[in-house]
Scaffold this active site. Structure first.
Site, PDB file in Angstrom:
ATOM      1  N   ARG A 106       0.837  -1.199   0.000  1.00 16.68           N
ATOM      2  CA  ARG A 106       0.000   0.000   0.000  1.00 16.68           C
ATOM      3  C   ARG A 106       0.876   1.254   0.000  1.00 16.68           C
ATOM      4  O   ARG A 106       1.820   1.348   0.782  1.00 16.68           O
ATOM      5  CB  ARG A 106      -0.935  -0.003   1.221  1.00 16.68           C
ATOM      6  CG  ARG A 106      -2.173  -0.854   0.984  1.00 16.68           C
ATOM      7  CD  ARG A 106      -3.120  -0.841   2.178  1.00 16.68           C
ATOM      8  NE  ARG A 106      -2.906  -1.989   3.036  1.00 16.68           N
ATOM      9  CZ  ARG A 106      -2.575  -1.933   4.322  1.00 16.68           C
ATOM     10  NH1 ARG A 106      -2.459  -0.781   4.921  1.00 16.68           N
ATOM     11  NH2 ARG A 106      -2.403  -3.036   5.005  1.00 16.68           N
ATOM     12  N   GLY A 240      -3.970  -3.789  -3.130  1.00 14.14           N
ATOM     13  CA  GLY A 240      -4.281  -2.990  -1.942  1.00 14.14           C
ATOM     14  C   GLY A 240      -4.463  -1.510  -2.269  1.00 14.14           C
ATOM     15  O   GLY A 240      -5.048  -0.757  -1.489  1.00 14.14           O
ATOM     16  N   LYS A 247      -9.752  -2.509   0.967  1.00 13.47           N
ATOM     17  CA  LYS A 247      -9.507  -1.630   2.098  1.00 13.47           C
ATOM     18  C   LYS A 247     -10.106  -0.229   1.923  1.00 13.47           C
ATOM     19  O   LYS A 247     -10.383   0.453   2.912  1.00 13.47           O
ATOM     20  CB  LYS A 247      -8.008  -1.555   2.397  1.00 13.47           C
ATOM     21  CG  LYS A 247      -7.423  -2.892   2.897  1.00 13.47           C
ATOM     22  CD  LYS A 247      -8.175  -3.386   4.100  1.00 13.47           C
ATOM     23  CE  LYS A 247      -7.463  -4.446   4.942  1.00 13.47           C
ATOM     24  NZ  LYS A 247      -6.736  -5.490   4.269  1.00 13.47           N
ATOM     25  N   CYS A 293       0.722 -11.100  10.433  1.00 10.38           N
ATOM     26  CA  CYS A 293       0.856 -11.661  11.787  1.00 10.38           C
ATOM     27  C   CYS A 293       0.035 -12.931  11.984  1.00 10.38           C
ATOM     28  O   CYS A 293      -0.395 -13.235  13.102  1.00 10.38           O
ATOM     29  CB  CYS A 293       0.464 -10.633  12.841  1.00 10.38           C
ATOM     30  SG  CYS A 293       1.555  -9.216  12.914  1.00 10.38           S
ATOM     31  N   GLY A 294      -0.228 -13.658  10.919  1.00 10.48           N
ATOM     32  CA  GLY A 294      -0.853 -14.972  11.080  1.00 10.48           C
ATOM     33  C   GLY A 294      -2.373 -14.994  11.020  1.00 10.48           C
ATOM     34  O   GLY A 294      -2.988 -15.951  11.470  1.00 10.48           O
ATOM     35  N   THR A 296      -4.356 -15.214   8.298  1.00  9.48           N
ATOM     36  CA  THR A 296      -4.794 -16.269   7.377  1.00  9.48           C
ATOM     37  C   THR A 296      -4.552 -17.647   7.993  1.00  9.48           C
ATOM     38  O   THR A 296      -5.414 -18.529   7.933  1.00  9.48           O
ATOM     39  CB  THR A 296      -4.072 -16.139   6.012  1.00  9.48           C
ATOM     40  OG1 THR A 296      -4.350 -14.850   5.484  1.00  9.48           O
ATOM     41  CG2 THR A 296      -4.552 -17.193   5.029  1.00  9.48           C
ATOM     42  N   ARG A 409       1.661 -12.335  -2.807  1.00 10.84           N
ATOM     43  CA  ARG A 409       0.335 -12.831  -2.410  1.00 10.84           C
ATOM     44  C   ARG A 409      -0.182 -13.911  -3.335  1.00 10.84           C
ATOM     45  O   ARG A 409       0.300 -14.085  -4.453  1.00 10.84           O
ATOM     46  CB  ARG A 409      -0.659 -11.665  -2.420  1.00 10.84           C
ATOM     47  CG  ARG A 409      -0.228 -10.495  -1.522  1.00 10.84           C
ATOM     48  CD  ARG A 409      -1.230 -10.178  -0.490  1.00 10.84           C
ATOM     49  NE  ARG A 409      -0.725  -9.257   0.516  1.00 10.84           N
ATOM     50  CZ  ARG A 409      -1.353  -9.033   1.664  1.00 10.84           C
ATOM     51  NH1 ARG A 409      -2.479  -9.660   1.943  1.00 10.84           N
ATOM     52  NH2 ARG A 409      -0.856  -8.198   2.540  1.00 10.84           N
TER      53      ARG A 409
END
Ligand code: SPV
Ligand code: MN
Length: 649
Positions: A106, A240, A247, A293-294, A296, A409
């Site tokens: 982003r 993004g 978002k 930070c986990g 998914t 991604r």
């Protein structure tokens, strides 16, 4: 306060089409018979005006009205290949897309809220006053689609019929963006008019990549017009920044929760997943975590996957918390996804047949994607996010070029997942009993703690931290990440916090339906608990146990130890769950390492939060009261390291 429909609607101001007749005339001039008949199915006047003005502003050669049919999807897939935005890979359904090498995340510095005079905008964000934004958008977007096809897609963010779903238009010249939209959102062409009537508004997103050149990146912009719920994005491609149904529209939904439905609705940066509990019950959880930070991984550890990024929530008439995912697919970070920690995701990614758009990772000479932390043998060479790559390659600054960009991604539909839940499409949402908040916290908080009450729960969310990046090392090496949602809160943080207290403290919850709220932390290191290594104490598979304990706790089936920072699990319960669920021995010494309170660290953390929040205007006093209560409780323990047994007494 936020005033909707205040000032000029920029795209209308630029193009000047203000009547449905004029809009229809433009469609007749610009659309072929087929697409004219398709737009003829849409009758909502504001929707027609938005589309007509976008066409007049961007001046595409062709307009494609996307109905979401299989043949329309196929048209978009092929256009992405023909435009060279994507390339086919040998695995059926797989393609690779690269964003320009300096735009693979982003672009916060070029992202602006369009504000009216006197409007408060989040202290973390840039704002531009409406007349300046009008000038900039006029200059940059007029004629931006010349020579291109404009795709107009009609989506709904959430299941059709859900009270918190929001219809959204995605208008773009990028077939990659349109292709991603088809995987990540519900195409609602047929229901669009009805849904706009039902909820009384719609979001609009207008994007063009323009010539898609590195030299245009300084001119790239992402604008969010909160008053007219319209986004503008130009000269960029990273989803993004461009697929602003994600978002961009999430931000509008945060505004809606905070300024229109305070205390009744929330829009959160959270996964939604269901856990199988005893007796065949399914317990639904949602959880917040900052990017990377986990989130998914946690969603995928559940037995019934609904979503990995966003949750829209409300309180039902019966007094339960309901959640729906505005999305229906995953735009997931691929780094560190591997067979050990994410077997279900690997299954889909390494098997032919699922539609996957990969972005910004390495493709080897056989057309196989590779990424950092996949646990597989790395290739010697290939093409990656910076161009041709070979092992040992260094960049201009002499740093090793990794296989994949840390923000590389994979994009796929949730339906492809083995644990996909049909409840994802339920307009009543899933009944949510557990809310978690987590971040990368290497040295302070235990793996789980359940808030004493909803106010303490809100404060856990307010106090999320994540590890600082190299450029942002502060006194304690952590970065605050309130609710993991701060980058997407358009207005004042105090307003958002007030909305959290009002929602979770609402007296409309039925007594037996109020969710439990918990802090989760997977990132404690041995080093922080007296060891020598920086390695994590826990393993990815432990997540199953933490979630299962919360599941039992939500139903009042496990006791817990009360501490000043919340309830923590008892050793025996965890030991049993470790054995039963993942067949792992869980020694008491490990439990003590993970669950002893490191009082000095926690107090320092509380002080960090208090000091930072004191600089923010108009925060609810409750925040400081809860922090003080916790701090006083910790000081009363009169020791630096306190084991659970000592706390129990
Ligand atoms: C995130 O960074 O939190 C994402 C991807 O989910 S983005 O669309 O860039 O927000
Ligand atoms: Mn996200």
């Amino acid at each position: 306060m936020l005033e909707k429909k205040k000032g000029v609607d920029i795209v209308i101001e630029i193009s000047g089409i203000t009547t449905v007749e004029a809009a229809k005339k433009l469609f007749e001039e610009r659309l072929d018979t087929e697409h004219l008949s398709r737009i003829g199915q849409i009758s909502h006047s504001e929707v027609l005006l938005k589309i007509a003005n976008a066409i007049a502003m961007c001046q595409p050669d062709t307009v494609f009205i996307n109905t979401g049919s299989e043949s329309d999807k196929q048209f978009i897939r092929e256009l992405a290949i023909n435009n060279r935005e994507e390339e086919r890979l040998p695995m059926t359904g797989h393609t690779i897309h690269y964003d320009l090498k300096d735009e693979q995340g982003r672009i916060i510095d070029r992202t602006f809220y369009i504000a009216n005079e006197g409007e408060t905008v989040s202290s973390l964000a840039n704002k531009m006053l409406r007349p300046d934004a009008l000038r900039d958008i006029r200059e940059k977007m007029t004629g931006i689609m010349t020579g291109k096809t404009m795709m107009v897609g009609f989506y709904i963010r959430g299941p059709v019929g859900a009270p918190v779903s929001n219809p959204a238009l995605e208008i773009t010249s990028s077939a990659y963006v349109s292709h991603s939209a088809e995987l990540l959102y519900r195409n609602a062409y047929a229901a669009f008019d009805r849904e706009v009537e039902r909820v009384g508004h719609f979001y609009a997103n207008i994007h063009s990549e323009g010539p898609n050149r590195l030299e245009d990146l300084p001119n790239a912009r992402v604008f969010m017009d909160r008053s007219f719920q319209t986004t503008y994005s130009m000269f960029c491609t990273y989803a993004g920044n461009t697929l602003l149904m994600k978002k961009g529209n999430h931000r509008f939904s945060v505004d809606k929760a905070v300024y229109e439905n305070r205390g009744k609705e929330l829009s959160e940066h959270m996964f939604i997943t269901g856990i199988d509990g005893p007796g065949g019950r399914v317990t639904w959880m949602t959880g917040a975590a900052p990017s990377g930070c986990g989130k998914t991984t946690t969603a995928m550890a559940g037995d019934h996957f609904v979503g990995d990024d966003l949750a829209q929530m409300w309180i039902s008439k019966e007094g339960s918390l309901r959640s729906v995912n505005p999305e229906c697919g995953i735009f997931g970070i691929i780094q560190d996804v591997n067979w050990e920690g994410d077997p279900r995701l690997m299954e889909v990614l390494r098997k032919s047949g699922t539609e996957v758009i990969w972005s910004n990772l390495l493709i080897d000479e056989n057309g196989t994607p590779h990424w950092t932390g996949n646990g597989e043998e790395p290739p010697l060479k290939g093409r990656n996010f910076q161009g041709e790559w070979h092992q040992g390659m260094k960049d201009e600054k002499g740093n090793r070029v990794p296989i994949s960009h840390p923000n590389a991604r994979c994009t796929l539909s949730s339906k492809a997942l083995a644990n996909y839940s049909e409840s994802s499409e339920d307009p009543n949402g899933v009944e949510t009993r557990v809310i978690t908040y987590s971040g990368r916290d290497s040295d302070t908080m235990p793996p789980i703690r359940v808030a004493k009450n909803s106010d303490h729960g809100v404060v856990i969310g307010a106090c999320i931290v994540s590890a600082a990046t190299a450029a942002e090392v502060g006194a304690t090496g952590v970065k605050r990440a309130p609710w993991a949602n701060a980058p997407f809160i358009p207005g004042a943080l105090g307003d958002y916090m007030d909305a959290q207290f009002k929602f979770f403290g609402s007296d409309t919850f039925a007594a037996d339906k109020r969710p439990i709220m918990a802090g989760l932390n997977y990132f404690l290191t041995h080093e922080a608990r007296g060891g020598a290594e920086k390695a994590l104490i826990g393993e990815k598979r432990d997540v199953k146990v933490w979630l299962a304990w919360l599941e039992r706790r939500a139903h009042g089936e496990v006791a817990a130890i009360e501490t000043p920072i919340g309830y923590i699990p008892r050793y025996e319960d965890l030991k049993n769950l470790f054995k039963k669920l993942i067949d792992k021995d869980y020694p008491e010494a490990l439990y003590d390492k993970q669950f002893s309170l490191y009082v000095d660290n926690i107090v320092a953390r509380i002080d960090l939060q208090k000091d930072a929040y004191q600089k923010e205007p108009n925060l609810p006093a409750k925040l400081f009261e809860v922090l003080k209560e916790q701090r006083d409780g910790l000081m009363a323990l009169k020791a630096n390291v306190v084991t659970p047994a000592q706390i129990e007494g």
